[in-house]
Design a protein around this motif. Sequence first.
Motif, mmCIF file in Angstrom:
data_model
loop_
_atom_site.group_PDB
_atom_site.id
_atom_site.type_symbol
_atom_site.label_atom_id
_atom_site.label_comp_id
_atom_site.label_asym_id
_atom_site.label_seq_id
_atom_site.Cartn_x
_atom_site.Cartn_y
_atom_site.Cartn_z
ATOM 1 N N TYR A 85 0.827 -1.210 0.000
ATOM 2 C CA TYR A 85 0.000 0.000 0.000
ATOM 3 C C TYR A 85 0.860 1.258 0.000
ATOM 4 O O TYR A 85 0.356 2.355 0.161
ATOM 5 C CB TYR A 85 -0.929 0.025 1.218
ATOM 6 C CG TYR A 85 -1.932 -1.104 1.260
ATOM 7 C CD1 TYR A 85 -2.485 -1.636 0.103
ATOM 8 C CD2 TYR A 85 -2.331 -1.642 2.471
ATOM 9 C CE1 TYR A 85 -3.391 -2.661 0.153
ATOM 10 C CE2 TYR A 85 -3.251 -2.671 2.522
ATOM 11 C CZ TYR A 85 -3.772 -3.180 1.360
ATOM 12 O OH TYR A 85 -4.682 -4.204 1.411
ATOM 13 N N GLY A 86 2.165 1.117 -0.128
ATOM 14 C CA GLY A 86 3.056 2.266 -0.157
ATOM 15 C C GLY A 86 3.456 2.773 1.211
ATOM 16 O O GLY A 86 3.895 3.898 1.357
ATOM 17 N N GLY A 87 3.306 1.963 2.231
ATOM 18 C CA GLY A 87 3.670 2.357 3.597
ATOM 19 C C GLY A 87 2.456 2.332 4.502
ATOM 20 O O GLY A 87 1.697 1.363 4.502
ATOM 21 N N TRP A 88 2.246 3.419 5.249
ATOM 22 C CA TRP A 88 1.118 3.499 6.170
ATOM 23 C C TRP A 88 -0.168 3.739 5.405
ATOM 24 O O TRP A 88 -0.200 4.527 4.452
ATOM 25 C CB TRP A 88 1.323 4.610 7.199
ATOM 26 C CG TRP A 88 2.318 4.211 8.221
ATOM 27 C CD1 TRP A 88 3.645 4.511 8.244
ATOM 28 C CD2 TRP A 88 2.074 3.385 9.351
ATOM 29 N NE1 TRP A 88 4.240 3.926 9.321
ATOM 30 C CE2 TRP A 88 3.306 3.229 10.033
ATOM 31 C CE3 TRP A 88 0.947 2.761 9.873
ATOM 32 C CZ2 TRP A 88 3.430 2.480 11.189
ATOM 33 C CZ3 TRP A 88 1.068 2.019 11.033
ATOM 34 C CH2 TRP A 88 2.292 1.876 11.670
ATOM 35 N N ALA A 89 -1.211 3.041 5.824
ATOM 36 C CA ALA A 89 -2.518 3.179 5.179
ATOM 37 C C ALA A 89 -3.611 2.973 6.221
ATOM 38 O O ALA A 89 -3.378 2.395 7.277
ATOM 39 C CB ALA A 89 -2.673 2.152 4.061
ATOM 40 N N VAL A 90 -4.788 3.473 5.894
ATOM 41 C CA VAL A 90 -5.970 3.238 6.722
ATOM 42 C C VAL A 90 -6.925 2.403 5.892
ATOM 43 O O VAL A 90 -7.290 2.787 4.780
ATOM 44 C CB VAL A 90 -6.654 4.558 7.148
ATOM 45 C CG1 VAL A 90 -7.960 4.268 7.868
ATOM 46 C CG2 VAL A 90 -5.732 5.378 8.021
ATOM 47 N N LEU A 91 -7.284 1.240 6.404
ATOM 48 C CA LEU A 91 -8.287 0.405 5.755
ATOM 49 C C LEU A 91 -9.641 0.769 6.330
ATOM 50 O O LEU A 91 -9.822 0.743 7.544
ATOM 51 C CB LEU A 91 -8.004 -1.075 5.994
ATOM 52 C CG LEU A 91 -6.655 -1.606 5.523
ATOM 53 C CD1 LEU A 91 -6.568 -3.098 5.782
ATOM 54 C CD2 LEU A 91 -6.423 -1.298 4.073
ATOM 55 N N VAL A 92 -10.567 1.130 5.465
ATOM 56 C CA VAL A 92 -11.929 1.457 5.877
ATOM 57 C C VAL A 92 -12.788 0.260 5.470
ATOM 58 O O VAL A 92 -12.812 -0.121 4.302
ATOM 59 C CB VAL A 92 -12.432 2.747 5.196
ATOM 60 C CG1 VAL A 92 -13.846 3.057 5.636
ATOM 61 C CG2 VAL A 92 -11.493 3.907 5.513
ATOM 62 N N PHE A 93 -13.467 -0.333 6.437
ATOM 63 C CA PHE A 93 -14.214 -1.558 6.209
ATOM 64 C C PHE A 93 -15.685 -1.288 5.913
ATOM 65 O O PHE A 93 -16.232 -0.259 6.292
ATOM 66 C CB PHE A 93 -14.086 -2.480 7.425
ATOM 67 C CG PHE A 93 -12.663 -2.914 7.676
ATOM 68 C CD1 PHE A 93 -12.117 -3.960 6.964
ATOM 69 C CD2 PHE A 93 -11.883 -2.247 8.591
ATOM 70 C CE1 PHE A 93 -10.801 -4.353 7.176
ATOM 71 C CE2 PHE A 93 -10.567 -2.620 8.810
ATOM 72 C CZ PHE A 93 -10.029 -3.679 8.103
ATOM 73 N N GLU A 94 -16.318 -2.234 5.233
ATOM 74 C CA GLU A 94 -17.736 -2.152 4.893
ATOM 75 C C GLU A 94 -18.625 -2.195 6.135
ATOM 76 O O GLU A 94 -19.566 -1.438 6.243
ATOM 77 C CB GLU A 94 -18.144 -3.328 3.976
ATOM 78 C CG GLU A 94 -17.552 -3.266 2.597
ATOM 79 C CD GLU A 94 -18.288 -2.310 1.681
ATOM 80 O OE1 GLU A 94 -19.433 -1.947 1.985
ATOM 81 O OE2 GLU A 94 -17.704 -1.925 0.678
ATOM 82 N N ALA A 95 -18.325 -3.083 7.046
ATOM 83 C CA ALA A 95 -19.164 -3.285 8.234
ATOM 84 C C ALA A 95 -18.995 -2.120 9.203
ATOM 85 O O ALA A 95 -17.912 -1.557 9.323
ATOM 86 C CB ALA A 95 -18.784 -4.590 8.920
#
Length: 69
Positions: free
Chosen positions: A46-56
Amino acid sequence: MNGIANPIKRILRYGTGPAARRAATGEADRLWKQGVAARALFRPEYGGWAVLVFEAPVRKRPAHSTPAK
């Protein structure tokens, strides 16, 4: 497709380094407070730090995380 088949709704990329880590964790905390399930993590793909935003939506804060201030 439902949230179980593809749980990730968005990936917010922040880059590498301490400033990117602070920005990503701050954004993940802000989203959690709004009731959006999100998690900050470091992944080279993901190119380093990332925030995953989930559907639930958020059910409760994970037991291993620090309490909200």
